[in-house]
Every structure is written in structure tokens, then in C-alpha cells.
Motif scaffolding. Structure first.
Motif, mmCIF file in Angstrom:
data_model
loop_
_atom_site.group_PDB
_atom_site.id
_atom_site.type_symbol
_atom_site.label_atom_id
_atom_site.label_comp_id
_atom_site.label_asym_id
_atom_site.label_seq_id
_atom_site.Cartn_x
_atom_site.Cartn_y
_atom_site.Cartn_z
ATOM 1 N N ILE A 34 0.835 -1.195 0.000
ATOM 2 C CA ILE A 34 0.000 0.000 0.000
ATOM 3 C C ILE A 34 0.876 1.254 0.000
ATOM 4 O O ILE A 34 1.927 1.278 0.631
ATOM 5 N N ALA A 35 0.455 2.282 -0.739
ATOM 6 C CA ALA A 35 1.188 3.548 -0.823
ATOM 7 C C ALA A 35 0.699 4.510 0.255
ATOM 8 O O ALA A 35 -0.365 4.309 0.861
ATOM 9 N N ILE A 91 -3.769 0.904 -3.312
ATOM 10 C CA ILE A 91 -3.320 -0.480 -3.199
ATOM 11 C C ILE A 91 -2.424 -0.746 -4.408
ATOM 12 O O ILE A 91 -2.888 -0.741 -5.546
ATOM 13 N N LEU A 92 -1.150 -0.959 -4.155
ATOM 14 C CA LEU A 92 -0.184 -1.162 -5.229
ATOM 15 C C LEU A 92 -0.110 -2.619 -5.662
ATOM 16 O O LEU A 92 0.137 -2.911 -6.827
ATOM 17 N N PRO A 132 8.058 4.839 0.937
ATOM 18 C CA PRO A 132 6.712 5.319 0.611
ATOM 19 C C PRO A 132 5.690 4.196 0.456
ATOM 20 O O PRO A 132 4.558 4.442 0.058
ATOM 21 N N VAL A 133 6.090 2.978 0.784
ATOM 22 C CA VAL A 133 5.240 1.806 0.619
ATOM 23 C C VAL A 133 5.334 0.939 1.870
ATOM 24 O O VAL A 133 6.398 0.827 2.476
ATOM 25 N N LEU A 149 -9.003 -0.707 -5.500
ATOM 26 C CA LEU A 149 -9.574 -0.198 -4.258
ATOM 27 C C LEU A 149 -8.594 0.736 -3.555
ATOM 28 O O LEU A 149 -7.432 0.819 -3.912
ATOM 29 N N GLN A 150 -9.093 1.423 -2.543
ATOM 30 C CA GLN A 150 -8.286 2.311 -1.711
ATOM 31 C C GLN A 150 -8.239 1.776 -0.285
ATOM 32 O O GLN A 150 -9.082 0.975 0.118
ATOM 33 N N PHE A 151 -7.276 2.256 0.485
ATOM 34 C CA PHE A 151 -7.086 1.881 1.887
ATOM 35 C C PHE A 151 -8.400 1.892 2.671
ATOM 36 O O PHE A 151 -8.756 0.931 3.325
#
Length: 145
Positions: free
Chosen positions: A48-49, A54-55, A127-128, A75-77
């Protein structure tokens, strides 16, 4: 037909090992791309960034949440993590909740409770965050009864 296919596969593996261009096991590991390894892990893995994107999510993570494998990265966090603060950096939140049980949202709206590991990326300026998960939903549900 299955035995023929198995024989062909075994034959290829044997020829590759016996051939002149055979690699040592260590050389093979060094050349294996990280994303291939992460995808093949039998445990849920998520990258996740900071902004909550979501990477990467492997098939095991997607299955734990009831999604097709390629859907999770859209999707997002805040769409996955149920009770964690969404107004902070997602990487900071993941680091702060390492080795704790987190609540994740399943596609059907139910809660999946999972133990989240520490991030494999340990530097403070990374950053991840890259974490693994152990689904404890059923075990915790039985224990509560």
C-alpha cells in the motif's frame, strides 16, 4: 493425457537441469522477480502507498476478502481497512498497527479479522508498506462463543 503432460513437464525440467545452461538454485532465486515471488506466496500479501492506493495484492489476499485477484488494486485503503484512521498516511497507519489484529472489509460487507505483520520495508522514509496477513476470523469467532 494427464500422464503424457506430466511426463513432458518432468522431461523439460530434467533436460533443463541436465543442460549446459543449468542455473544453480541461488542464481535462480536471484533472478526471480519480487512480484512473482509475492504473487506465489500462499499467505495474503498487500502493498500500500502513502496515499492509500493499493499497489499490489496477491491472489491469497484477494480471496481472503472475496474479490477477484485483479480487483483489489482498484480499491483504496479506506475501502479495505474497516476501523483504521483514513485521514493519516496509509503507510504510517499500517506501521502503527503492525503485529495487531485489524478488521478488513470483505466484498460481501462482513468483517474479516486478520493479524497484520510488520512491513517488510523497514526504512522510515519508504513510501510503501508491504505486509502479510493471517485470517483469524473463524478462530476468533469460535473463541468468542
Amino acid at each position: 493425457m494427464t500422464s503424457q503432460r506430466t511426463t513432458a513437464i518432468i522431461g523439460r525440467v530434467e533436460r533443463r537441469r541436465d543442460g549446459e545452461d543449468a542455473q544453480s538454485p541461488m542464481a535462480l532465486l536471484k533472478e526471480l522477480p519480487a512480484l512473482v515471488v509475492l504473487e506465489r506466496f500462499p499467505v495474503p500479501v498487500l502493498a500500500i502507498a502513502e496515499d492509500g492506493a493499493i499497489l499490489f495484492a496477491n491472489k491469497a489476499f484477494a480471496e481472503m476478502l472475496g474479490y477477484p485477484a485483479d480487483t483489489v488494486t482498484a480499491l483504496q485503503f479506506r475501502q479495505i481497512f474497516h476501523t483504521l484512521p483514513a485521514d493519516e498516511s496509509a503507510v504510517s497507519v499500517v506501521r502503527a498497527h503492525a503485529d495487531l489484529i485489524v478488521e478488513l472489509l470483505h466484498q460481501d460487507g462482513s468483517i474479516v479479522r486478520a493479524l497484520m505483520s510488520k512491513s517488510a520495508l523497514l526504512r522510515g522514509d519508504d513510501p510503501v508498506a508491504l505486509a502479510t496477513f493471517q485470517d483469524l476470523t473463524e478462530r476468533l469467532w469460535v473463541d468468542e462463543l
